[in-house]
Design an enzyme around this catalytic site. Sequence first.
Site, PDB file in Angstrom:
ATOM      1  N   HIS A   1      31.867  12.211 -27.359  1.00  0.00           N
ATOM      2  CA  HIS A   1      32.539  13.485 -27.594  1.00  0.00           C
ATOM      3  C   HIS A   1      32.824  13.620 -29.077  1.00  0.00           C
ATOM      4  O   HIS A   1      33.115  12.628 -29.747  1.00  0.00           O
ATOM      5  CB  HIS A   1      33.853  13.574 -26.799  1.00  0.00           C
ATOM      6  CG  HIS A   1      34.332  14.977 -26.646  1.00  0.00           C
ATOM      7  ND1 HIS A   1      35.068  15.617 -27.620  1.00  0.00           N
ATOM      8  CD2 HIS A   1      34.161  15.871 -25.645  1.00  0.00           C
ATOM      9  CE1 HIS A   1      35.329  16.846 -27.220  1.00  0.00           C
ATOM     10  NE2 HIS A   1      34.784  17.028 -26.026  1.00  0.00           N
TER      11      HIS A   1
ATOM     12  N   ASP B   1      32.008  15.699 -18.516  1.00  0.00           N
ATOM     13  CA  ASP B   1      30.873  16.054 -17.668  1.00  0.00           C
ATOM     14  C   ASP B   1      30.413  14.927 -16.756  1.00  0.00           C
ATOM     15  O   ASP B   1      29.648  15.163 -15.823  1.00  0.00           O
ATOM     16  CB  ASP B   1      29.705  16.533 -18.546  1.00  0.00           C
ATOM     17  CG  ASP B   1      30.103  17.779 -19.303  1.00  0.00           C
ATOM     18  OD1 ASP B   1      30.719  18.652 -18.682  1.00  0.00           O
ATOM     19  OD2 ASP B   1      29.845  17.858 -20.513  1.00  0.00           O
TER      20      ASP B   1
HETATM   21  N1  COA Z   1      24.174   8.578 -25.784  1.00  0.00           N
HETATM   22  C1  COA Z   1      23.639   7.792 -26.741  1.00  0.00           C
HETATM   23  N2  COA Z   1      24.140   7.705 -27.984  1.00  0.00           N
HETATM   24  C2  COA Z   1      25.215   8.451 -28.258  1.00  0.00           C
HETATM   25  C3  COA Z   1      25.810   9.291 -27.315  1.00  0.00           C
HETATM   26  C4  COA Z   1      25.250   9.335 -26.025  1.00  0.00           C
HETATM   27  N3  COA Z   1      25.769  10.097 -25.092  1.00  0.00           N
HETATM   28  N4  COA Z   1      26.862   9.936 -27.871  1.00  0.00           N
HETATM   29  C5  COA Z   1      26.916   9.522 -29.134  1.00  0.00           C
HETATM   30  N5  COA Z   1      25.921   8.627 -29.366  1.00  0.00           N
HETATM   31  C6  COA Z   1      25.628   7.955 -30.609  1.00  0.00           C
HETATM   32  C7  COA Z   1      24.890   8.901 -31.555  1.00  0.00           C
HETATM   33  O1  COA Z   1      23.490   8.775 -31.384  1.00  0.00           O
HETATM   34  C8  COA Z   1      25.353   8.461 -32.902  1.00  0.00           C
HETATM   35  O2  COA Z   1      24.545   7.394 -33.318  1.00  0.00           O
HETATM   36  P1  COA Z   1      23.935   7.323 -34.795  1.00  0.00           P
HETATM   37  O3  COA Z   1      25.149   7.346 -35.689  1.00  0.00           O
HETATM   38  O4  COA Z   1      23.198   6.039 -34.779  1.00  0.00           O
HETATM   39  O5  COA Z   1      23.080   8.531 -34.938  1.00  0.00           O
HETATM   40  C9  COA Z   1      26.754   7.910 -32.643  1.00  0.00           C
HETATM   41  O6  COA Z   1      26.851   7.634 -31.247  1.00  0.00           O
HETATM   42  C10 COA Z   1      27.852   8.860 -33.029  1.00  0.00           C
HETATM   43  O7  COA Z   1      27.697  10.074 -32.302  1.00  0.00           O
HETATM   44  P2  COA Z   1      27.587  11.488 -32.997  1.00  0.00           P
HETATM   45  O8  COA Z   1      26.172  11.929 -32.965  1.00  0.00           O
HETATM   46  O9  COA Z   1      28.248  11.483 -34.326  1.00  0.00           O
HETATM   47  O10 COA Z   1      28.422  12.345 -32.032  1.00  0.00           O
HETATM   48  P3  COA Z   1      28.559  13.898 -32.134  1.00  0.00           P
HETATM   49  O11 COA Z   1      29.983  14.189 -32.316  1.00  0.00           O
HETATM   50  O12 COA Z   1      27.642  14.530 -33.097  1.00  0.00           O
HETATM   51  O13 COA Z   1      28.016  14.333 -30.708  1.00  0.00           O
HETATM   52  C11 COA Z   1      27.880  14.667 -28.423  1.00  0.00           C
HETATM   53  C12 COA Z   1      28.817  14.470 -29.616  1.00  0.00           C
HETATM   54  C13 COA Z   1      28.729  15.107 -27.245  1.00  0.00           C
HETATM   55  C14 COA Z   1      26.855  15.760 -28.752  1.00  0.00           C
HETATM   56  C15 COA Z   1      27.148  13.364 -28.128  1.00  0.00           C
HETATM   57  O14 COA Z   1      28.089  12.361 -27.789  1.00  0.00           O
HETATM   58  C16 COA Z   1      26.121  13.527 -27.015  1.00  0.00           C
HETATM   59  O15 COA Z   1      24.964  13.878 -27.295  1.00  0.00           O
HETATM   60  N6  COA Z   1      26.506  13.280 -25.719  1.00  0.00           N
HETATM   61  C17 COA Z   1      25.613  13.485 -24.608  1.00  0.00           C
HETATM   62  C18 COA Z   1      25.640  14.942 -24.161  1.00  0.00           C
HETATM   63  C19 COA Z   1      26.942  15.311 -23.468  1.00  0.00           C
HETATM   64  O16 COA Z   1      27.436  14.599 -22.617  1.00  0.00           O
HETATM   65  N7  COA Z   1      27.481  16.460 -23.876  1.00  0.00           N
HETATM   66  C20 COA Z   1      28.717  16.974 -23.329  1.00  0.00           C
HETATM   67  C21 COA Z   1      29.809  16.885 -24.326  1.00  0.00           C
HETATM   68  S1  COA Z   1      31.390  17.276 -23.640  1.00  0.00           S
END
Ligand code: COA
Length: 389
Positions: A259, A314
């Site tokens: 998140h 979710d």
């Molecule tokens: N699966 C795999 N890796 C994940 C992840 C996940 N669900 N969520 C975060 N990470 C990893 C990212 O790849 C990132 O790695 P990196 O630094 O090597 O690139 C690291 O953790 C930090 O995450 P970040 O990309 O900075 O998080 P964000 O704030 O940009 O993204 C989400 C947040 C929600 C988009 C992300 O966690 C995600 O894609 N989750 C899956 C989709 C989901 O469940 N969405 C509903 C949100 S309520």
Amino acid sequence: MPSTTADPRTDGLEGVVMGSTAITMVDGERGRLAYRGFDVSELAGTVPYESVMHLLIFGDPPSADPSPEIDRALRHGRGWPAFVRGVLDALPPDQTPLDALRTVWSALSPSVARYPPTLDEAYPLVALGPTVVAAAAHRRRRTSPPPPRDDLGHVANFLYALTGTEPEPRRVEALETYFVLLADHGMNPSTLALRTVVSARGDLASAFVAAISALKGPLHGGAPREVSAFLDRVRGPERAEAVVREALARGERLPGFGHRIYRVEDPRAVLFHDLARRVAHGSERLEIAEAVERAAVSALSAAHPGRRVYTNVDFYGAIVLETAGLEPDLFTPAFALARTAGWTAHVLEQAGSNRLIHPDLRYDGPIDRGRWPRPPIRPSDRSGATRAR
Ligand code: COA
């Protein structure tokens, strides 16, 4: 296509505060979520959705539960305007319920933006939402939706509209809790899109269309459907670790984990897990989900020691929606319908103290490329020039 350089400190507007709100407090450090000062744990499972919508919009609890004002407006607006039926009939037969809802909201938008938006403009969109989603679901199944029931609450009527049978209390409880916990979440991609439209003095229906469009993708409102598909892929709890490992090795994002705001567990995930333990107790689906959670949290913690990744709303939210009897392509529409309460409150709040939302981009393309590589084309030569090419 040339790409631009990423800057993790600013890209994605992480940590950028673009204004203030008195609707919902999201405390990502402590894992707390409160609507107008009421912790969501106080509301989930005990307060009807209509009353939560009242709280979000008016700022205080209603005089009775369910809120008489919201209840009346939503019951009144759930019938079918004839032209909405015409819009649905014109859509391709396999149009998803989410796209059907977006299209109907779009058709309800006035041709010239009306501003400032009013609550009376929101009611028909919110009230009609379940009717439209259910009708689109019936259309794909080639069945007929039942006429709306005005003796049922907003959420129970949605279940009735989907099935045509009296909804079981445990399904209503699951879906109503889902609606309450998804009713708002401060700033997020769909609320940003919504408030941006309002900030340009756009109309309320256009703002809802922008919001539902931003919600559709798998990183936002599309996630619960992806969770369900992932659990299908796992098939049995003993396979969870291997499937999680393979998915991460392929560079996939695990749906339902991580998140932008929460650095501890998402409080909604905790409440949904508790609810799932109660309503899906002993089911293999729940065992699979719990095995996936263990495997994913341990793999993601090892991969990102500085940024703990937990289940988000979710993950167990998908189990709750399954328990409510919804098919996966109704998960994102359910999210959108639940969020209409918050979207309404945000539209009114934005219009109440508005300044145009207009952020900036760091330009990192070429600066000065000199002259165009071919001689100029005079306007009178244009049609000939097009043919010659
Ligand atoms: N699966 C795999 N890796 C994940 C992840 C996940 N669900 N969520 C975060 N990470 C990893 C990212 O790849 C990132 O790695 P990196 O630094 O090597 O690139 C690291 O953790 C930090 O995450 P970040 O990309 O900075 O998080 P964000 O704030 O940009 O993204 C989400 C947040 C929600 C988009 C992300 O966690 C995600 O894609 N989750 C899956 C989709 C989901 O469940 N969405 C509903 C949100 S309520």
